[in-house]
Design a protein around this motif. Sequence first.
Motif, short mmCIF file in Angstrom:
data_model
loop_
_atom_site.label_atom_id
_atom_site.label_comp_id
_atom_site.label_asym_id
_atom_site.label_seq_id
_atom_site.Cartn_x
_atom_site.Cartn_y
_atom_site.Cartn_z
N VAL A 51 -66.12 14.16 36.62
CA VAL A 51 -66.43 15.58 36.53
C VAL A 51 -65.24 16.41 37.00
O VAL A 51 -64.75 16.21 38.12
N ALA A 52 -64.78 17.30 36.15
CA ALA A 52 -63.72 18.24 36.53
C ALA A 52 -64.32 19.61 36.76
O ALA A 52 -65.21 20.05 36.01
N MET A 53 -63.85 20.30 37.79
CA MET A 53 -64.28 21.66 38.08
C MET A 53 -63.06 22.58 38.02
O MET A 53 -62.03 22.28 38.63
N ILE A 54 -63.19 23.67 37.28
CA ILE A 54 -62.12 24.65 37.18
C ILE A 54 -62.73 26.05 37.23
O ILE A 54 -63.95 26.22 37.13
N ALA A 55 -61.86 27.04 37.36
CA ALA A 55 -62.29 28.44 37.24
C ALA A 55 -61.72 28.96 35.92
O ALA A 55 -62.28 28.72 34.86
N ASN A 56 -60.57 29.65 35.98
CA ASN A 56 -60.00 30.19 34.74
C ASN A 56 -58.65 29.58 34.38
O ASN A 56 -57.92 30.11 33.55
N MET A 57 -58.30 28.45 34.99
CA MET A 57 -57.05 27.78 34.60
C MET A 57 -57.25 27.13 33.22
O MET A 57 -58.32 26.59 32.94
N PRO A 58 -56.26 27.19 32.37
CA PRO A 58 -56.38 26.56 31.04
C PRO A 58 -56.55 25.05 31.18
O PRO A 58 -55.92 24.40 32.02
N LEU A 59 -57.41 24.49 30.35
CA LEU A 59 -57.59 23.05 30.28
C LEU A 59 -57.40 22.64 28.82
O LEU A 59 -58.35 22.58 28.05
N PRO A 60 -56.15 22.38 28.44
CA PRO A 60 -55.84 22.10 27.04
C PRO A 60 -56.34 20.73 26.60
O PRO A 60 -56.66 19.86 27.42
N GLY A 61 -56.36 20.55 25.29
CA GLY A 61 -56.89 19.33 24.72
C GLY A 61 -56.19 18.08 25.16
O GLY A 61 -56.82 17.04 25.40
N GLU A 62 -54.85 18.14 25.32
CA GLU A 62 -54.12 16.94 25.71
C GLU A 62 -54.47 16.47 27.12
O GLU A 62 -54.44 15.28 27.42
N VAL A 63 -54.83 17.43 28.00
CA VAL A 63 -55.26 17.05 29.34
C VAL A 63 -56.64 16.41 29.28
O VAL A 63 -56.90 15.37 29.91
N ILE A 64 -57.55 17.03 28.53
CA ILE A 64 -58.90 16.48 28.40
C ILE A 64 -58.85 15.10 27.76
O ILE A 64 -59.51 14.16 28.21
N ALA A 65 -58.05 14.96 26.70
CA ALA A 65 -57.94 13.67 26.01
C ALA A 65 -57.30 12.61 26.90
O ALA A 65 -57.61 11.41 26.78
#
Length: 316
Positions: A51-65
């Motif tokens: 589980v990742a928790m963020i606020a408004n920092m970008p979470l781009p596809g390459e990081v998720i993948a």
Amino acid sequence: MKIALLESLGISEESLERLAASLKKDGHDFSSFPRSDDRDENISRLSGVDVAMIANMPLPGEVIAGADSLKMISVAFTGYDHVDMKVCTERGVAVSNCAGYSTDSVAELALGLSVAVCRNILPCDRAVRDGSTKAGLLGNEIAGKTVGIVGTGAIGCKVAKIFRVLGCSVLAYSRTERDELKELGVSYVTLEELMVSSDIVSIHVPCNDETVGLIGEEKLAMMKPSAILINTARGPIVDNDRLAEALTSGRLSGAGIDVFDMEPPIPKDYPLLKAPNCVLTPHVAFATPEALEKRAIMAFDNVFAWISGSPRNLVY
């Protein structure tokens, strides 16, 4: 479960420890990190994380993948356009948000920006400090004006109710019409009619493929020259270059803007910085201690709910 918070939630260490303690008590591993915009660093931080928790920092596809174990993202924010939802969908990663945590704070800033623009508060402040007078600084009352609300979700509803209390006629444009607003005398109209008829237009829609550029040159040209535009939603919804041109040419009276095409700091050559009668705030509408505490609780509650098999506030 392994949970990682990738940026500060804007709450005290004591509050964070209290919220995390419940996860740790149930045997889950919780880690928190300072924000990083480095792709490889974030992929590393998410290694083995469920589980990742963020606020408004970008979470781009390459990081998720690149996060091999990631199953859920808890977004401590109302908007989630900074998360690559396409990749989340492809990989089956659940995403929750915290809609409603900042309803009061955003609505209050929308009102504050409206008052600041209509009553020339910033120029009046400068006049006093410069030893000048009210000459040329008489503003306009909000009471009796027509206010157009674009988007009547929770925040739009709150803003509409505030302006009704102030004695305004309120028009609304939204995908879903709210009976509670109709009972207060709010009239739902087309976006074109709203833009033409309103003295104040306040934006409260999410940012998505349908709303990017929604308020562009065509819609801005429909507004009264005496009207003002307020945007506390998302920057790309309004074409800020065209807005700056409208303000500079006098085709529009004023604007109050809290959101831009990028997160502050804003480039020195950004057109709105030189536009007249334009009050700018640095994406601060959501940021009050009360709202930040509320969203942190919601973000952790969303994680608990997902872990327990009863997910809530899912946007995917």
